[in-house]
Design a protein around this motif. Structure first.
Motif: not given
Length: 223
Positions: A100-126
């Motif tokens: 989806y558009p701006k995935v890298l830019e959005t997560i980069d910005s949120l990380k720089k703001k100090g948010y803890l970035i976590l993944a919560a997926s039903n998919g497998r690790m690979p």
């Protein structure tokens, strides 16, 4: 639920339907995986339609294949599931599917703001790691938890484990996703929920939310 954006310190992202869409490659992988299984086992199987497959996307992997090929034994379903996983990983590494558009830019910005970035997926690790690595966002994520069918059997368990591991109160974690499993993971843990309207949910699947996102980058504006 009353929620306060200023209390949020952690963001738990679903992956497929939130950061990435497998919709354009999913049928191809299932067709090929089922063909391979039928050829090697001698068991003829009807290929599910794209629509039937998409209804299942977002659910735990074992649930998906239990619903799609209930006539098979679990070990046989696992063979097809493993084949789908390897095909999907290969396709994503080769640039198939779309982010989806701006995935890298959005997560980069949120990380720089100090948010803890976590993944919560039903998919497998690979699968999860391949998507995040190809989008160049894996480096922003804290250690990823996935279903292990024992201690962590549902997405709600993933969120619960994150709350415990990082000593967070429910109002500090925002669950971001597009399907009912994301909504349930938030509600069962009393966490606020950000609904990705652009994702894979059929109309009416998600009944309520704290934040509605027409595109991922809207999250950067909300927070």
């Amino acid at each position: 639920m009353n929620w306060n954006p200023s209390k949020i310190t952690a963001l738990a992202f679903d992956v497929d339907g939130t950061l990435f869409s497998s919709e354009e490659i999913i049928l191809e992988t299932y067709v090929e995986a089922i063909r391979r299984f039928s050829e090697s086992s001698g068991i003829p199987l009807e290929t599910p339609s794209r629509e039937r497959i998409m209804v299942e996307i977002g659910k735990p992997v074992k649930t998906i294949f239990r619903n799609l090929v209930p006539q098979l034994e679990e070990g046989q379903r696992d063979q097809i599931s493993d084949s789908v996983l390897s095909l999907l990983v290969e396709m994503i590494q080769n640039g198939k599917g779309h982010f989806y558009p701006k995935v890298l830019e959005t997560i980069d910005s949120l990380k720089k703001k100090g948010y803890l970035i976590l993944a919560a997926s039903n998919g497998r690790m690979p699968y999860v790691e391949t998507i995040l690595r190809v989008s160049d966002t894996l480096r922003f994520f804290d250690p990823i938890l996935v279903l292990d069918n024992e201690k962590i059997a549902t997405k709600a368990d993933i969120v619960s484990e994150y709350l415990s591991r990082y000593k967070l109160s429910p109002d500090q974690l925002l669950m971001i996703g597009d399907r009912s499993s994301d909504y349930e993971a938030a509600r069962k843990n009393n966490c606020p929920f950000a609904f990705c309207v652009y994702g894979h949910a059929p109309e009416g699947e998600i009944q309520d939310w704290e934040v509605s996102l027409n595109q991922l980058e809207d999250l950067d504006k909300v927070l």
